[in-house]
Design an enzyme around this catalytic site. Structure first.
Site, mmCIF file in Angstrom:
data_model
loop_
_atom_site.group_PDB
_atom_site.id
_atom_site.type_symbol
_atom_site.label_atom_id
_atom_site.label_comp_id
_atom_site.label_asym_id
_atom_site.label_seq_id
_atom_site.Cartn_x
_atom_site.Cartn_y
_atom_site.Cartn_z
ATOM 1 N N ASN A 87 103.225 -3.450 59.830
ATOM 2 C CA ASN A 87 104.658 -3.194 59.861
ATOM 3 C C ASN A 87 105.104 -3.103 61.314
ATOM 4 O OD1 ASN A 87 103.110 -0.769 59.787
ATOM 5 N ND2 ASN A 87 104.882 0.448 59.230
ATOM 6 N N GLU A 125 108.431 -1.891 63.381
ATOM 7 C CA GLU A 125 109.719 -1.217 63.285
ATOM 8 C C GLU A 125 110.580 -1.476 64.517
ATOM 9 O OE1 GLU A 125 108.168 2.373 60.384
ATOM 10 O OE2 GLU A 125 108.762 2.874 62.431
ATOM 11 N N CYS A 137 107.953 -5.337 57.079
ATOM 12 C CA CYS A 137 106.752 -4.803 56.431
ATOM 13 C C CYS A 137 105.514 -5.627 56.763
ATOM 14 C CB CYS A 137 106.916 -4.822 54.921
ATOM 15 S SG CYS A 137 108.307 -3.872 54.307
ATOM 16 N N GLU A 170 103.163 -6.604 54.732
ATOM 17 C CA GLU A 170 102.877 -7.651 53.735
ATOM 18 C C GLU A 170 103.629 -8.932 54.077
ATOM 19 O OE1 GLU A 170 103.855 -4.506 53.244
ATOM 20 O OE2 GLU A 170 103.290 -3.777 51.243
ATOM 21 N N CYS A 189 106.944 -2.552 48.837
ATOM 22 C CA CYS A 189 108.364 -2.352 48.522
ATOM 23 C C CYS A 189 108.897 -3.535 47.712
ATOM 24 C CB CYS A 189 109.162 -2.184 49.817
ATOM 25 S SG CYS A 189 109.490 -3.715 50.697
ATOM 26 N N CYS A 232 109.075 -6.997 49.519
ATOM 27 C CA CYS A 232 107.766 -7.648 49.636
ATOM 28 C C CYS A 232 107.324 -8.226 48.293
ATOM 29 C CB CYS A 232 106.719 -6.675 50.165
ATOM 30 S SG CYS A 232 106.935 -6.320 51.923
HETATM 31 ZN ZN LIG Z 1 107.717 -4.249 52.046
#
Ligand SMILES: [Zn+2]
Length: 136
Positions: free
Chosen positions: A47, A49, A58, A60, A89, A92
């Site tokens: 991830n 940010e 993310c 993934e 999430c 994803c």
């Molecule tokens: Zn995600």
């Protein structure tokens, strides 16, 4: 395509190893992912940010986008490692579904222990896919 227990644990180890590169200064929730393609390559992701939170990405999807940007579209499995074996999430799940609903999803903890496993279809039943926007 099914994976042996050893192959699963090797993929989870890659997700754990990738996790060290997570850039998560705001959430402090480091995520590592490792995506196994049908061609046998592994693309990892973390991830990333940003101070402008919604622009973060993310692990993934980073792994999937890396693979797709190098010509890969067929995936066997994706492993994800977090402190608490958190689930992918919704965004994803949608991107995973784009590239195949039979892809195996391995959810592991920060030591690479397999906590849950399921397919993308299990994660996102009734996914919106290319068939939903098919034109004649
Ligand atoms: Zn995600």
């Amino acid at each position: 395509m099914s994976l042996s227990a050893e192959e699963k644990s090797r993929l989870l180890e890659r997700a754990v190893a990738a996790r060290q590169w997570a850039y998560a200064p705001y959430s402090h929730y480091a995520v590592g992912a490792a995506l196994l393609t049908e061609s046998g390559k592994i693309y990892d992701g973390v991830n990333v940010e940003s101070a402008a939170y919604p622009t973060s990405m993310c692990a993934e999807r980073v792994a999937i986008f890396k693979a797709v940007s190098e010509g890969e579209r067929n995936f066997t499995a994706i492993a994800v490692s977090t402190d608490n074996a958190g689930m992918p999430c919704g965004a994803c799940r949608q991107v995973m579904a784009e590239f195949g609903q039979d892809t195996l999803v391995l959810i592991g903890d920060d030591e690479g222990k397999l906590v849950r496993e399921m397919t993308v279809r299990d994660l996102l039943p009734g996914a919106f896919t290319a068939q939903d926007i098919a034109r004649e």
